[in-house]
Design a protein around this motif. Structure first.
Motif, PDB file in Angstrom:
ATOM      1  N   GLY A 192      -5.121   1.251   6.635  1.00  0.00           N
ATOM      2  CA  GLY A 192      -4.203   2.305   7.044  1.00  0.00           C
ATOM      3  C   GLY A 192      -4.349   2.198   8.264  1.00  0.00           C
ATOM      4  N   THR A 220      -2.050   7.227   5.754  1.00  0.00           N
ATOM      5  CA  THR A 220      -3.466   8.240   5.757  1.00  0.00           C
ATOM      6  C   THR A 220      -5.329   7.521   5.208  1.00  0.00           C
ATOM      7  N   GLU A 221      -4.787   5.839   5.023  1.00  0.00           N
ATOM      8  CA  GLU A 221      -6.262   5.372   4.977  1.00  0.00           C
ATOM      9  C   GLU A 221      -6.340   5.016   6.035  1.00  0.00           C
ATOM     10  N   GLN A 222      -7.930   5.054   6.683  1.00  0.00           N
ATOM     11  CA  GLN A 222      -9.071   5.321   7.021  1.00  0.00           C
ATOM     12  C   GLN A 222      -9.491   3.943   7.173  1.00  0.00           C
ATOM     13  N   TRP A 267       2.775   4.940   1.117  1.00  0.00           N
ATOM     14  CA  TRP A 267       2.114   5.720   1.662  1.00  0.00           C
ATOM     15  C   TRP A 267       1.156   5.766   1.915  1.00  0.00           C
ATOM     16  N   SER A 268       0.237   5.391   1.561  1.00  0.00           N
ATOM     17  CA  SER A 268      -1.603   5.374   1.733  1.00  0.00           C
ATOM     18  C   SER A 268      -1.426   4.668   2.925  1.00  0.00           C
ATOM     19  N   ASP A 314      -7.095  -2.173   1.208  1.00  0.00           N
ATOM     20  CA  ASP A 314      -7.391  -1.289   1.936  1.00  0.00           C
ATOM     21  C   ASP A 314      -6.859  -0.906   2.891  1.00  0.00           C
ATOM     22  N   VAL A 356       0.302  -0.869   0.033  1.00  0.00           N
ATOM     23  CA  VAL A 356       0.352   0.221   0.206  1.00  0.00           C
ATOM     24  C   VAL A 356       0.857   1.248   0.006  1.00  0.00           C
TER      25      VAL A 356
END
Length: 338
Positions: free
Chosen positions: A87, A75-77, A71-72, A85, A69
């Protein structure tokens, strides 16, 4: 003939028998001294080696998730490892918020208790209070979590509800948006912060009391000689002397609050979204995420948890480094030294 004046001239250095020049006394290091210094040096270097090995292990085990993933991850919730998906953008701020709430509650109580034990408590009572504080620090975190879940939470709901109804309109983060029902006020960030605050109060109290008790007796007596009251002496001598130690104690408590796992996992209702209202149901933290998801994780999920642990490790290390810088700039006793 005039003697030359230069670096090798006899007047460039004072004669060794000059009474005004202090003698330099050097003691040869014995074999025992060399062994002792070697052991201390090895112990100090082992701390850096162990920390480096921990960071390397977390980086190695979390590299698969970080490569997947990028650097996301920061930032991914969402946390959906099956669809790549995932983070920590939601759980990291929530964990920091729990730690901040714990500090807001714990620091005033801990400092007040430390000042009372060090300066006001009778000598016969002081030893008992110190033992009780140390005993609180030794209680396992799961006991605090069970106490918070079964005893504190049912009894604090009334206060949380009153705060949300009367202050939520003026202070946005105290508003509860899920309606006036019982479950809206349970398992919240605030309740988790209250439980964690009880866990860090003994740590901050014990370290602060130890620093306060080392304030110079001469400066205490000097303050009294100038007509100061006991509180005036505490305010002008004890508190400035212990400022560096108090900062270190608070930072240590902050690191403990960020890394608390079991108590938070028992209290919260896991929620993968950024928390902006601390009194309503739903919270999370990196440590609780690792504890709750570790047993059911596949290879990629386990790697993601390791990467989350790496972020928590680096954040705690950064906090400790910042604390060291602050303490070095405000050493205990610097404000009272002449």
């Amino acid at each position: 003939m005039t003697a030359a004046i230069g670096p090798a001239a006899p007047f460039a250095q004072a004669p060794p028998d000059d009474p005004d020049v202090p003698r330099t006394i050097t003691a040869p290091a014995t074999p025992g001294d060399r062994v002792f210094r070697g052991v201390l040096r090895a112990a100090g270097l082992s701390v850096f080696a162990i920390m480096g090995l921990i960071a390397f292990f977390l980086l190695l085990r979390g590299s698969d998730a970080l490569r997947a993933v990028g650097w996301s991850f920061l930032t991914e919730q969402r946390w959906r490892t099956q669809t790549y998906d995932f983070g920590i953008a939601a759980v990291l701020p929530n964990g920091l918020l729990i730690a901040v709430i714990a500090l807001v509650i714990a620091v005033p109580v801990a400092l007040g208790t430390a000042v009372f034990v060090a300066e006001y408590a009778p000598v016969r009572v002081r030893a008992t209070l110190v033992s009780l504080i140390d005993l609180m620090a030794a209680i396992p975190s799961i006991v605090y979590g069970l106490w918070g879940l079964f005893f504190l939470q049912p009894r604090i709901i009334g206060f949380v509800r009153w705060t949300a109804m009367h202050l939520g309109g003026a202070i946005p983060f105290l508003k509860v948006r899920t309606g006036d029902i019982g479950t809206s006020y349970t398992s919240s960030t605030f309740i988790a912060g209250v439980v964690v605050s009880l866990m860090i109060i003994p740590i901050v109290t014990s370290l602060s009391r130890e620093v306060f008790s080392q304030a110079p007796q001469g400066e205490r007596e000097g303050a009294y000689a100038l007509g100061s009251t006991r509180w005036g002496m505490v305010r002008t001598v004890v508190l400035p002397f212990g400022r560096g130690g108090v900062i270190g104690a608070v930072m240590l408590g902050f690191g403990r609050a960020m890394g608390e796992t079991i108590a938070v996992a028992l209290i919260i209702s896991p929620n993968f979204k950024a928390i902006t209202h601390v009194l309503e149901n739903g919270a999370n933290s990196i440590s609780a995420l690792i504890a709750l998801r570790f047993g059911e994780s596949d290879q990629l999920s386990l790697s993601a948890l390791m990467a989350a642990g790496l972020v928590l490790f680096l954040l705690t290390l950064l906090v400790n480094v910042a604390a060291g810088v602050v303490i070095n700039r405000s050493r205990s006793g610097a404000a009272t030294a002449d």
